[in-house]
Design a protein around this motif. Structure first.
Motif, short mmCIF file in Angstrom:
data_model
loop_
_atom_site.label_atom_id
_atom_site.label_comp_id
_atom_site.label_asym_id
_atom_site.label_seq_id
_atom_site.Cartn_x
_atom_site.Cartn_y
_atom_site.Cartn_z
N ASP A 148 -1.85 -11.31 -0.43
CA ASP A 148 -2.94 -12.30 -1.06
C ASP A 148 -2.42 -13.64 -1.28
O ASP A 148 -1.05 -13.75 -0.96
CB ASP A 148 -3.36 -11.46 -2.30
CG ASP A 148 -3.93 -10.33 -2.13
OD1 ASP A 148 -4.68 -10.06 -0.90
OD2 ASP A 148 -4.31 -9.64 -3.07
N SER A 149 -3.22 -14.45 -1.37
CA SER A 149 -2.77 -15.81 -1.70
C SER A 149 -2.34 -16.04 -3.21
O SER A 149 -3.36 -16.28 -3.81
CB SER A 149 -3.81 -16.72 -1.44
OG SER A 149 -3.51 -18.23 -1.44
N HIS A 153 -13.44 -6.18 -3.02
CA HIS A 153 -12.73 -5.74 -1.59
C HIS A 153 -12.10 -4.49 -1.83
O HIS A 153 -12.60 -3.77 -2.73
CB HIS A 153 -11.58 -6.91 -1.69
CG HIS A 153 -10.72 -6.95 -3.01
ND1 HIS A 153 -9.83 -5.61 -3.40
CD2 HIS A 153 -10.55 -7.96 -4.00
CE1 HIS A 153 -9.20 -5.85 -4.74
NE2 HIS A 153 -9.40 -7.29 -4.85
N ASN A 170 -8.95 -1.45 -1.57
CA ASN A 170 -7.48 -1.26 -2.00
C ASN A 170 -7.38 0.31 -1.71
O ASN A 170 -7.06 0.76 -2.69
CB ASN A 170 -7.05 -1.79 -3.40
CG ASN A 170 -5.91 -2.05 -3.33
OD1 ASN A 170 -4.95 -1.44 -2.87
ND2 ASN A 170 -5.14 -2.73 -4.47
N GLY A 202 -10.91 -14.01 3.80
CA GLY A 202 -10.05 -13.42 2.74
C GLY A 202 -10.43 -12.11 2.22
O GLY A 202 -11.28 -11.37 2.71
N LYS A 203 -9.83 -11.44 1.40
CA LYS A 203 -9.77 -10.19 0.84
C LYS A 203 -9.20 -10.08 -0.45
O LYS A 203 -8.37 -8.96 -0.80
CB LYS A 203 -9.21 -9.18 1.86
CG LYS A 203 -7.88 -9.26 2.23
CD LYS A 203 -7.41 -8.21 2.95
CE LYS A 203 -5.81 -8.27 3.41
NZ LYS A 203 -5.35 -7.25 4.22
N ASP A 204 -9.24 -11.11 -1.20
CA ASP A 204 -8.61 -11.10 -2.55
C ASP A 204 -9.58 -11.16 -3.76
O ASP A 204 -10.77 -11.50 -3.30
CB ASP A 204 -7.71 -12.37 -2.72
CG ASP A 204 -8.28 -13.48 -2.22
OD1 ASP A 204 -8.78 -14.28 -3.54
OD2 ASP A 204 -8.39 -14.14 -1.23
N THR A 223 -1.56 -18.06 2.91
CA THR A 223 -0.59 -16.93 2.31
C THR A 223 0.70 -17.28 2.89
O THR A 223 0.96 -18.10 3.86
CB THR A 223 -1.18 -15.71 2.93
OG1 THR A 223 -1.40 -15.76 4.46
CG2 THR A 223 -2.45 -15.29 2.30
N ASP A 264 -1.28 -3.68 -0.28
CA ASP A 264 -2.20 -4.81 -0.36
C ASP A 264 -3.70 -4.45 -0.22
O ASP A 264 -4.03 -3.34 0.04
CB ASP A 264 -2.08 -5.79 1.00
CG ASP A 264 -0.39 -6.03 0.83
OD1 ASP A 264 -0.13 -6.49 -0.18
OD2 ASP A 264 -0.05 -6.54 2.06
N HIS A 265 -4.50 -5.39 -0.38
CA HIS A 265 -6.07 -5.01 -0.51
C HIS A 265 -6.58 -5.15 1.08
O HIS A 265 -5.56 -5.34 1.72
CB HIS A 265 -6.81 -6.61 -1.08
CG HIS A 265 -6.42 -6.84 -2.54
ND1 HIS A 265 -6.47 -8.08 -2.99
CD2 HIS A 265 -5.85 -6.06 -3.56
CE1 HIS A 265 -6.31 -8.22 -4.40
NE2 HIS A 265 -5.91 -6.92 -4.59
#
Length: 389
Positions: free
Chosen positions: A153-154, A326, A328, A78-80, A99, A336-337
């Motif tokens: 992101d989720s 993360h 950005n 992930g990346k959130d 996602t 997005d990230h």
């Protein structure tokens, strides 16, 4: 024993990880690209050793850095923000949160509508948060239908005008979605309430009334371990929301970075033998997602100017760590990230196992370091960055 401070500069990445191509982020390098595009000077973080971590066009290497310095790899998928902050606190995820690049499936939307008492929703697809209220705000005012959207992101985000849906009702909708809809295989990382105000052509999100409803974190984490040991824990900024308003002795939400820095300085004068977890969100929320490299640079400079005041309040037996959660990259084409390494600065340098901390294998090295600082035994996956006595 002293205090341990962890400051997360939201979205501050220092280069694509080896697996970044799987996330579409192979070319991203948030800090290097911001420095290259804006010639952003950060003299105080330069003295700390920021320019020693990776080459930066406007932040040179310093011969005698004040901090142990390095970068950390995210091990979780992930990346959130939730994934990043959880890993900092010792929680690692083998699978990313779900996602929805094509929008949420009909059963999810229908169940949400039933709980909220609305006929339908608007949008239901990935969208920029500022663009979505500009494009659909008028229809929302006319129909009363909530604006539901997501991102890479989720997240399940619900936007509503305060004149149509009172903020407390919006929170109730989001709490219902969190508890009854977005669970199991649809258990997104966060449900976010996004109230806004204004008229068509000048809609504005009300940032200090935003509220994040995070998924419940696993019980084995740094914060719980500290509380069990009788060590007080404090949250400044959105951290408390990422941990479902639990695991903290006290929390202070903030509207912007200036307030977060002010709250930190105030708390540093008041607490002892405590853990303080800070998120400074403006780099991410105001500038990274808006592809505003100049704003991102100014935001970093705002924090840089606060460094002397922060360091002055770090007592002899305290520990300060500065990092990101993360990337950005505001110079990319994506809002997005990004899947990036994040920096780590550890002050004082004399506490670090070595001045050049290298590339750490997990964000959880921060959890291991904090546990080591407080003399706690843990089995978090990672390694302390402190000298062994």
């Amino acid at each position: 024993m002293g205090n341990c401070y962890v400051i997360v500069i939201d979205g501050l990445g220092v280069g694509a990880q080896e697996d970044a191509a799987e996330y579409g982020d192979a070319e991203d390098n948030t800090l290097a690209h911001v420095c290259g595009e804006t010639a952003c000077k950060l003299p105080n973080m330069q003295r700390m050793g920021l320019g020693n971590i990776i080459p930066l066009a406007s932040v040179p290497v310093t011969a005698e850095p004040l901090c142990g310095h390095g970068k950390m790899r995210e091990r979780s998928a992930g990346k959130d923000s939730t994934t990043g902050h959880w890993e900092i606190a010792g929680i690692q995820l083998n699978r990313p949160f779900p996602t929805y690049p094509g929008g949420f499936p009909d059963p999810v939307i229908q169940q949400f509508c039933g709980g909220a008492g609305v006929e339908r929703v608007l949008v239901n697809k990935p969208y920029s948060g500022t663009d979505v209220i500009e494009d659909y705000g008028q229809e929302h005012l006319e129909t009363g239908y909530p604006i539901v959207y997501t991102s890479a992101d989720s997240v399940f985000q619900v936007a509503a005008h305060v004149d149509v849906t009172p903020v407390e009702r919006l929170y109730e909708w989001c709490e219902y979605a969190r508890s009854n809809v977005l669970t199991g295989r649809h258990g997104v990382g966060r449900v976010i309430a996004r109230p806004f105000e204004g008229r068509p052509g000048s809609f504005v999100r009300i940032s200090d009334r935003r509220h994040d409803f995070s998924i419940e974190p696993p019980g084995h984490n740094l914060l719980n371990r500290l509380l069990e040991a009788g060590i007080k824990t404090y949250s400044i900024g959105k951290v408390v929301d990422l941990f479902t308003e639990q695991h903290f002795s006290q929390f202070r939400r903030t509207k912007h970075n200036a307030e977060g820095i002010s709250q930190l300085l105030s708390l540093m004068s008041a607490v002892s033998d405590s853990f303080v977890f800070v998120n400074l969100i403006d780099t991410d929320q105001k500038y990274g997602h808006r592809l505003d490299a100049g704003g991102f640079a100014r935001c970093l400079q705002e924090f840089d100017r606060a460094i002397p005041a922060i360091m002055d309040k770090v007592r002899e037996d305290d520990l300060l760590m500065i990092t990101g959660d993360h990337g950005n990259d505001p110079t990319s084409t994506s809002t997005d990230h990004s899947r990036e390494f994040v920096p780590v600065l550890l002050f004082p340098a004399s506490s670090a196992e070595q001045l050049n901390l290298g590339t750490r294998q997990t964000f959880s090295d921060i959890a291991c370091t904090a546990a080591h600082f407080f003399g706690l035994e843990t089995n978090f996956s990672g390694k302390s960055m402190l000298k062994r006595e």
